[in-house]
Enzyme design. Sequence first.
Site: not given
Ligand code: C6P
Length: 409
Positions: A363, A199, A202, A225, A122
């Site tokens: 993203c 990371d 998910q 999430k 991401h």
């Molecule tokens: N993915 C998706 O729709 P934040 O925004 O900080 O809570 O998470 C960022 C992020 C980082 N790593 C991974 C693997 C992610 O999936 C995400 C967030 C969402 O896939 C929003 S773009």
Amino acid sequence: MYNVEEIRKDFPVLRQMIHGKPLVYFDNAATTQKPQCVLDVILKYYQEDNANIHRGVHTLSERATRKYEEARECIQKFIHAKCKYEIIFTKGTTESINLVAHSYGGSQLQPGDEIIISHMEHHSNIVPWQFLCEQKKCILKVIPINSRGEILLEDYKNSLSSKTKIVSITHISNVLGSVNPIKEMIALAHERGAIFLVDGAQAPAHTRIDVQDLNCDFYAFSSHKMLGPTGVGVLYGKEKYLEIMPPYQGGGSMIRQVSFEKTTYADLPYKFEAGTQAIAGVIGLAEAVRYLTALGLENIENYEKKLLSYIENKILEIPEITVLSQALKKSSILSFVYKGVHAHDIATILDHEGIAIRAGHHCAMPLMSHLGVDASCRASLALYNTQDEVDSFVEGLKKVKEVFKSVIT
Ligand code: C6P
């Protein structure tokens, strides 16, 4: 017994109609819905306890501080960290990764050092490392993936060298759903003396996390999430690394002593929690964790596995659809393209059927260009989704054909 109909009653947002149809929420990888108990603790906090933490000696402040610190212990137990001061509250996964890149990377890396990420990351696990590489003249290496959407472990092994200082890999891909073999990858990084950040954005709502068993050095995730509120996240870090890292931000709470000549910093974890924190959010996150724990992550994982295989089989009914990932180990995410129809059109048609999915680049632009698509549709499932909802989703997709019949040949 996993009773999904009972579970659904805990989520008030699911009881609504969208365009006259029952809401089918399949955008859980973007953010999950929140159970009533999480909404209740947030409201109760503001109604009864609202005060700033770690500052006041009055009763409300003591109560708020106690709940905030209990939340830290709750998260510690949830991810099986060794001690509670290894849990740092942040705004989310993005801030957690930026914190490590800025503080650990900025203080420990030298020009020519290497950072490894993968092709399925991401943007939040790409851009902070690019900043660091620019600032410290380091080199960013990207491990490729195979046609099934899995990291190529041989390439990873060959990329590791004595120059590798940081490896930062997603636990579960937000586009492909691939579950990466991070335990094995962590051990390989450690053999070369590199530290490993996971990371975990998910993962925690879908699988059990044990940071000591994984032996990762950092684990980043977001509350929103995993049934918790937005604006809160966690950085788990091993004490020995957090200790040597300089603060990420300066301000109230993170100091021991301030003078114009010299400032000293607070102990862990406060050194990394500058300013007033998202107190209600942290308390809400702890409640989400209690909810997930009561259901049991193993039960959730088993349920979602069955639902994923159900949706994967059902979608075969539509020959125009190509699923983007065939990873052998997959979480409940299904990305696909529909021959001749743009992903945004599909998402719009589904929305008219009351079905929420995500469409676009998710993203993860470098991954999309590797897959040779500019956008895909993504259905991401959670513990409250059902087979009936999958059926509605597939029926909704069949309508795409009717709308676009002159375009699809
Ligand atoms: N993915 C998706 O729709 P934040 O925004 O900080 O809570 O998470 C960022 C992020 C980082 N790593 C991974 C693997 C992610 O999936 C995400 C967030 C969402 O896939 C929003 S773009």
